[in-house]
Design an enzyme around this catalytic site. Structure first.
Site, mmCIF file in Angstrom:
data_model
loop_
_atom_site.group_PDB
_atom_site.id
_atom_site.type_symbol
_atom_site.label_atom_id
_atom_site.label_comp_id
_atom_site.label_asym_id
_atom_site.label_seq_id
_atom_site.Cartn_x
_atom_site.Cartn_y
_atom_site.Cartn_z
ATOM 1 N N CYS A 48 0.838 -1.209 0.000
ATOM 2 C CA CYS A 48 0.000 0.000 0.000
ATOM 3 C C CYS A 48 0.871 1.257 0.000
ATOM 4 O O CYS A 48 1.960 1.268 0.567
ATOM 5 C CB CYS A 48 -0.948 0.080 1.191
ATOM 6 S SG CYS A 48 -2.176 -1.204 1.224
ATOM 7 N N LYS A 88 6.092 -4.477 -3.401
ATOM 8 C CA LYS A 88 7.542 -4.405 -3.220
ATOM 9 C C LYS A 88 7.928 -4.294 -1.749
ATOM 10 O O LYS A 88 8.941 -4.834 -1.328
ATOM 11 C CB LYS A 88 8.110 -3.210 -3.986
ATOM 12 C CG LYS A 88 9.629 -3.206 -3.958
ATOM 13 C CD LYS A 88 10.210 -2.557 -5.161
ATOM 14 C CE LYS A 88 11.714 -2.706 -5.193
ATOM 15 N NZ LYS A 88 12.160 -4.032 -5.620
HETATM 16 O O1 M6R Z 1 12.904 -4.770 1.000
HETATM 17 P P1 M6R Z 1 13.432 -6.142 1.314
HETATM 18 O O2 M6R Z 1 14.751 -6.414 0.715
HETATM 19 O O3 M6R Z 1 13.419 -6.433 2.783
HETATM 20 O O4 M6R Z 1 12.369 -7.119 0.639
HETATM 21 C C1 M6R Z 1 12.434 -8.497 0.822
HETATM 22 C C2 M6R Z 1 11.564 -9.229 -0.159
HETATM 23 O O5 M6R Z 1 10.219 -8.884 0.017
HETATM 24 C C3 M6R Z 1 11.974 -8.953 -1.611
HETATM 25 O O6 M6R Z 1 13.317 -9.228 -1.823
HETATM 26 C C4 M6R Z 1 11.122 -9.809 -2.573
HETATM 27 O O7 M6R Z 1 11.411 -11.155 -2.388
HETATM 28 C C5 M6R Z 1 11.403 -9.376 -4.012
HETATM 29 N N1 M6R Z 1 10.210 -8.825 -4.583
HETATM 30 C C6 M6R Z 1 11.837 -10.483 -4.872
HETATM 31 O O8 M6R Z 1 12.117 -10.041 -6.157
#
Ligand code: M6R
Length: 608
Positions: free
Chosen positions: A2, A603
């Site tokens: 969101c 994301k």
């Molecule tokens: O912001 P973050 O690195 O903590 O996010 C972790 C995951 O949600 C993120 O890497 C997710 O797996 C990606 N969308 C994968 O491409």
């Protein structure tokens, strides 16, 4: 997950235009529903619907909405199905105030019941609506928005941020309770948003907001108050030098492809972002630690898997990679003084990681982190952090930030090994030099030599609903990451596995023409040949990424061998993720999937 953007201005009466321009930049945070509320002619006007931002914005002519203040919300659904009714912002009972939130109100169901009994008309099944009724309840008693919001927050449990406005004043109010929130201070207008890039069309004067704070935005000024006791807080804004073009595709059809190509430069900017004495402090903490845990989720977790091999190989340090959501139940009781937890997160907001930080802080555990978004919750909570310097990553699939994380791990492990004399000084110098000077050109070459093969594989791979990506040692995390990219943007069950495990069950799936992708570090080729032979003799079609090697050539056809430029055992795994990213990208576009916004995903995941 969101995104909210709100603005109040004394120089615009066509607020819809700027709301659309800024909110569009939050698309990556949620694309289940979109809504905009503005105040004009003493009433709140609300337009909202199910769908992606660009579709809904055109359909509802959001940019034509009049008024001088407004709130926009892009939703990634948790409580309540993606529907027009559950779309945010929400109105209160008599439609004189409205609000939109980001995050989760975990006591939403009991509160819904309570407020309904108290006479409120709760229209949706979305927890964001509860924020409106919480404020309304106390506004009706106190007649003051600030006090009503402070009291309303007392009813709400969870991690969230929300923006609210009343039709009778020129203010926007926002609170931060665990979800990200940034304020922008422009000329005759102020705004608040879930992220910083969306503020840049309005201003570069940014104010970071901390958890437990309430912001009162007027066109000419911003006030911050502590929610708990209403105490005013003084904080100076800073000027953001972020590049506004990051939110543009720059000639590429998708952000994902743009960001894959940006890896050439982001592996360079990484080294200008990290500084002394913080690098040395980081290394010292690792060397002195009783136990080292790497904590992260998704792609960031996969980077820690590669990182733990670097630390073993180069520094003789056992670093334990742990999935964020798993840490507290697996190590929460045993973790304690002397242990070091290194959190890795692109956004710095991932709730599963933040939960670990909260527990570790109570237990006196040192928290170090590697973060891309500066000013994020993780940067506030960490004892020490190193920035990735990757710039904003817009596309939902992580690409350039994963590569920067792995590169940084290789660098830190080398420094730690150098300091503890686990590796020879000459070898350490050579590797540091490779990482800092050779890597960008090698990435560029990898992109140019593997793109065509990656694209050509798309029609064949698209015929399968599942296949495997196998790695070994340093490439184990690379295989996990390649498989995640394919799952995430191609909707294919690509399973990432340790290659020696494959024979312990999954081998039975192999039949004629079945695709198996191998990712192979140069020194492992001889060892992996066994695994190639096992699947080849059962008819598998082997696709491989790796350095050119005569042994591998025996099992992999020319068109299926995505050869990376010759580098070294430690650089090659960094390069090898690139052909896998390209396979995922081209397979997604071949299947007519927009890889920037894969369905159901957000994301930034600020929920548990
Ligand atoms: O912001 P973050 O690195 O903590 O996010 C972790 C995951 O949600 C993120 O890497 C997710 O797996 C990606 N969308 C994968 O491409």
């Amino acid at each position: 997950m969101c995104g909210i953007f709100a603005i109040t201005s004394n120089r615009r009466n066509d607020i819809g235009k700027i709301l659309v321009e800024c909110a569009e930049k939050l698309t990556y945070r949620g694309y289940d529903t979109v809504g905009v509320a503005t105040v004009s002619q003493d009433r709140i006007h609300l337009r909202k619907d199910k769908g992606k931002f660009d579709e809904v914005a055109v359909k509802l002519r959001l940019n034509e909405m009049r008024g001088s203040k407004g709130i926009a919300q892009l939703r990634w659904a948790t409580f309540g199905a993606p529907s027009k009714l559950n779309a945010q912002p929400h109105l209160d009972c008599d439609e004189d105030l409205c609000a939109a939130h980001n995050g989760n109100i975990v006591n939403f169901l009991p509160l819904r019941e309570q407020y309904t009994k108290e006479g409120h008309t709760v229209r949706s099944m979305n927890d964001g609506e509860i924020c409106v009724h919480a404020v309304e309840k106390y506004y009706d008693q106190l007649g003051d928005m600030v006090e009503a919001i402070r009291k309303g927050c007392g009813d709400l449990k969870g991690d969230y941020a929300f923006a609210a406005m009343h039709k009778d004043d020129n203010k926007v109010y926002a609170v931060k309770m665990g979800s990200s929130l940034f304020v922008g201070i422009g000329e005759g207008e102020t705004c608040v948003s879930s992220d910083l890039p969306s503020i840049l069309p309005v201003t570069r004067q940014i104010l970071n907001i901390h958890d437990g704070e309430l912001v009162i935005l007027s066109p000419e000024k911003v006030e911050i108050r502590r929610i708990s006791d209403g105490h005013p807080i003084e904080r100076n804004p800073y000027t953001s030098d972020a590049d506004i073009r990051v939110a543009q595709k720059g000639g590429y059809p998708h952000f994902m492809l743009k960001e894959i190509h940006e890896q050439v430069s982001t592996t360079r900017t990484l080294f200008s972002a990290i500084r002394e004495p913080y690098i040395t402090q980081f290394i010292d903490a690792l060397i002195d630690a009783k136990r080292v845990f790497f904590v992260a989720c998704g792609s960031s977790y996969h980077a820690t898997v590669v990182g733990s091999y670097y630390f073993n190989d180069l520094a003789n340090i056992a670093a334990i990679p742990v999935i964020g959501g798993q840490f507290n139940s697996l190590y929460g009781d045993s973790v304690g003084n002397g242990d070091v937890v290194i959190c890795v997160s692109q956004s710095g907001e991932t709730k599963d990681v933040i939960d670990v930080v909260h527990l570790c802080k109570k237990k006196n555990v040192k928290i170090l982190s590697i973060v891309n978004v500066l000013g994020s919750t993780l940067t506030h909570l960490s004892d020490l952090y190193l920035p990735m310097g990757s710039g904003f990553e817009i596309s939902v699939p992580a690409t350039k930030t994963y590569t920067s994380q792995v590169t940084l791990f290789a660098f830190l492990a080398t420094l730690a090994g150098q300091k503890s004399e686990a590796i020879k000084p000459k070898a350490a110098d050579a590797l540091i030099n490779d990482l800092q000077t050779r890597l960008p050109a090698l990435i560029e070459e990898t992109i140019s030599t593997t793109t065509l093969k990656a694209r050509t594989l798309a029609p064949y791979l698209s015929k399968f609903s599942h296949f495997y990506v196998l790695g070994h040692g340093l490439t184990h995390g690379v295989a996990l990451e390649g498989a995640l990219k394919i799952k995430e943007v191609c909707y294919i069950v690509a399973d990432g596995m340790y290659s020696s495990e494959f024979k312990h069950g999954p081998l039975s799936i192999v039949e004629n023409g079945y695709p198996i992708i191998f990712t192979i570090a140069p020194d492992d080729a001889e060892h992996i040949v066994n695994h190639l032979a096992e699947v080849e003799c059962r008819g598998a079609r082997i696709i491989a990424t790796g350095d050119d090697h005569p042994l591998l050539r025996r099992y992999v056809r020319e068109e299926d061998f995505l050869v990376v430029p010759k580098s070294s055992q430690y650089l090659s795994p960094i390069l090898q993720v690139i052909p896998l990213q390209l396979i995922a990208y081209h397979l997604a576009t071949y299947k007519n999937i927009d890889p920037d916004y894969p369905r159901n995903i957000s994301k930034t995941l600020t929920v548990r």
